[in-house]
Design a protein around this motif. Sequence first.
Motif, PDB file in Angstrom:
ATOM      1  N   VAL A 159     -37.877 -18.689  30.347  1.00 24.18           N
ATOM      2  CA  VAL A 159     -37.141 -19.321  31.173  1.00 24.18           C
ATOM      3  C   VAL A 159     -35.795 -19.882  30.392  1.00 24.18           C
ATOM      4  CG1 VAL A 159     -36.399 -21.067  32.884  1.00 24.18           C
ATOM      5  CG2 VAL A 159     -38.501 -19.469  33.198  1.00 24.18           C
ATOM      6  N   ALA A 160     -36.480 -20.438  29.313  1.00 26.11           N
ATOM      7  CA  ALA A 160     -35.506 -21.265  28.562  1.00 26.11           C
ATOM      8  C   ALA A 160     -34.424 -20.369  27.907  1.00 26.11           C
ATOM      9  CB  ALA A 160     -36.297 -21.943  27.260  1.00 26.11           C
ATOM     10  N   ALA A 161     -35.053 -19.082  27.126  1.00 29.21           N
ATOM     11  CA  ALA A 161     -34.018 -18.138  26.442  1.00 29.21           C
ATOM     12  C   ALA A 161     -33.114 -17.522  27.477  1.00 29.21           C
ATOM     13  CB  ALA A 161     -34.949 -17.010  25.889  1.00 29.21           C
ATOM     14  N   ALA A 173     -27.197 -19.598  36.900  1.00 32.01           N
ATOM     15  CA  ALA A 173     -28.289 -20.121  37.725  1.00 32.01           C
ATOM     16  C   ALA A 173     -29.081 -21.473  37.048  1.00 32.01           C
ATOM     17  CB  ALA A 173     -29.189 -18.961  38.347  1.00 32.01           C
ATOM     18  N   ALA A 174     -29.673 -22.136  38.159  1.00 33.90           N
ATOM     19  CA  ALA A 174     -30.406 -23.111  37.508  1.00 33.90           C
ATOM     20  C   ALA A 174     -31.648 -22.655  37.208  1.00 33.90           C
ATOM     21  CB  ALA A 174     -30.656 -24.134  38.932  1.00 33.90           C
ATOM     22  N   LEU A 184     -34.048 -19.413  38.023  1.00 32.35           N
ATOM     23  CA  LEU A 184     -34.363 -18.262  36.918  1.00 32.35           C
ATOM     24  C   LEU A 184     -35.777 -18.333  36.638  1.00 32.35           C
ATOM     25  CD1 LEU A 184     -32.174 -19.290  33.710  1.00 32.35           C
ATOM     26  CD2 LEU A 184     -32.211 -17.146  34.998  1.00 32.35           C
ATOM     27  N   HIS A 185     -36.435 -19.264  36.883  1.00 31.00           N
ATOM     28  CA  HIS A 185     -37.962 -19.386  37.029  1.00 31.00           C
ATOM     29  C   HIS A 185     -38.642 -18.561  38.226  1.00 31.00           C
ATOM     30  CE1 HIS A 185     -41.992 -21.450  36.435  1.00 31.00           C
ATOM     31  NE2 HIS A 185     -41.698 -21.310  35.147  1.00 31.00           N
ATOM     32  N   GLU A 186     -37.905 -18.771  39.022  1.00 32.27           N
ATOM     33  CA  GLU A 186     -38.419 -17.774  40.292  1.00 32.27           C
ATOM     34  C   GLU A 186     -38.251 -16.332  40.123  1.00 32.27           C
ATOM     35  OE1 GLU A 186     -36.810 -19.615  44.045  1.00 32.27           O
ATOM     36  OE2 GLU A 186     -36.447 -17.805  44.737  1.00 32.27           O
ATOM     37  N   ASP A 187     -37.072 -15.954  39.549  1.00 36.34           N
ATOM     38  CA  ASP A 187     -36.740 -14.718  39.500  1.00 36.34           C
ATOM     39  C   ASP A 187     -37.668 -14.059  38.301  1.00 36.34           C
ATOM     40  OD1 ASP A 187     -33.027 -14.845  39.818  1.00 36.34           O
ATOM     41  OD2 ASP A 187     -34.566 -14.783  41.226  1.00 36.34           O
ATOM     42  N   SER A 211     -33.158  -7.743  39.700  1.00 37.65           N
ATOM     43  CA  SER A 211     -32.010  -7.990  38.560  1.00 37.65           C
ATOM     44  C   SER A 211     -31.510  -9.427  38.656  1.00 37.65           C
ATOM     45  CB  SER A 211     -30.783  -7.052  38.997  1.00 37.65           C
ATOM     46  OG  SER A 211     -29.868  -6.922  38.144  1.00 37.65           O
ATOM     47  N   LEU A 212     -31.556  -9.804  37.540  1.00 37.91           N
ATOM     48  CA  LEU A 212     -31.370 -11.406  37.247  1.00 37.91           C
ATOM     49  C   LEU A 212     -29.741 -11.311  37.121  1.00 37.91           C
ATOM     50  CD1 LEU A 212     -33.741 -12.655  34.471  1.00 37.91           C
ATOM     51  CD2 LEU A 212     -33.684 -13.221  36.860  1.00 37.91           C
TER      52      LEU A 212
END
Lengths: 113, 234
Positions: A60-62, A69-70, A74-77, B3-4
């Motif tokens: 997530v950090a990378a 996005a918050a 990102l964590h959720e995705d 897809s992000l």
Amino acid sequence: MNAVQAYGVPRHRDGARLRVEANGTTILETPGDAPRVALNPTALALWELCDGETTVQEMVAAAADLFAAADDRLHEDIQRVLAELTEAGLLEWTPTSGAAPQVLPAPRPEERA
Amino acid sequence: MTSLPLRTLPETGRPATSGTTVVLADPARLFRSSLGLALGAAGPFRALEAEDVEGALAQVRMSGAQVVLAHQDLPGGGLSQLCAGLDSLSPSPRVLALAEYADHAGLLSALELGAQGYLSKECRLDEFVDAVRQLERGEAVVPPAMLGGLLSDLVLRRRQVGEDRDRLGTLSRQERRVLEFLARGLNQEGIARELVISPQTARTHIQNVIAKLGVHSRIEAVAVAFEHGLVEAS
């Protein structure tokens, strides 16, 4: 707590293979009748980070250095991608306590969408 | 597969317009012209050309261009000089770095210099046009095949930063003072005078700092100090 959150560090399950089809699609597969999984570039990049050392938090950090996005989005995705890979039998998880890796059972055929 | 979404850059304050101005900064005239034609055919883009850093900056100042496509080794200082010049503009345009061939080190360098995108000249014209559109929308552009390596590198770099921070925490108060004096350019004798200790003791402190930080020289130790804000660069 879902299955992904219960485990610490993801790694490729033994036997998982990556190949690129003629149309350029990247496919992940394992021996047996587990479904093949098509990966888009982002999912492929996450798969490549599943080296048995990199935690979800590090991913997530990378990703936050590159993607919008918050962090919670990102964590959720990322968790969703990793959960799909886990359900397809392609990932196994090592708890952060250092206990032996555990393989989540693949969903029964009738449970797959 | 999910897809992000790619990164959306901070709002520049510039409302979306019907046309996007793109400065094409490359020493090869034929290449610039070809890209300009491709952009013109693809949509309401206005393409301006420049063959070096000075020319590119002038074009941006004159036109208020939203996107700059720049060769990594643009004459007149390359991407480094270009990004430094663009930083002073408000709003500053988004930069797409162009390399002759896709290269991981080049990608990292471009992003570190402030570019928001990276492509190689091996890409197709439609990929180039898509990249310009992505940048104009505020998204980052990273060749898909390079994404895995880039994320892996970012993970490793973050780990290194964390390890450096942990090692700084092991320094004693006196050792931190020694490191600060090293960063200010003092040598062993100068440090000894400041701390009112013998040069031999100062040398021991310096050696301890180097060992605790896991580096190999005073210069590397000073670099760690600057990176973690122990000392501010003058």
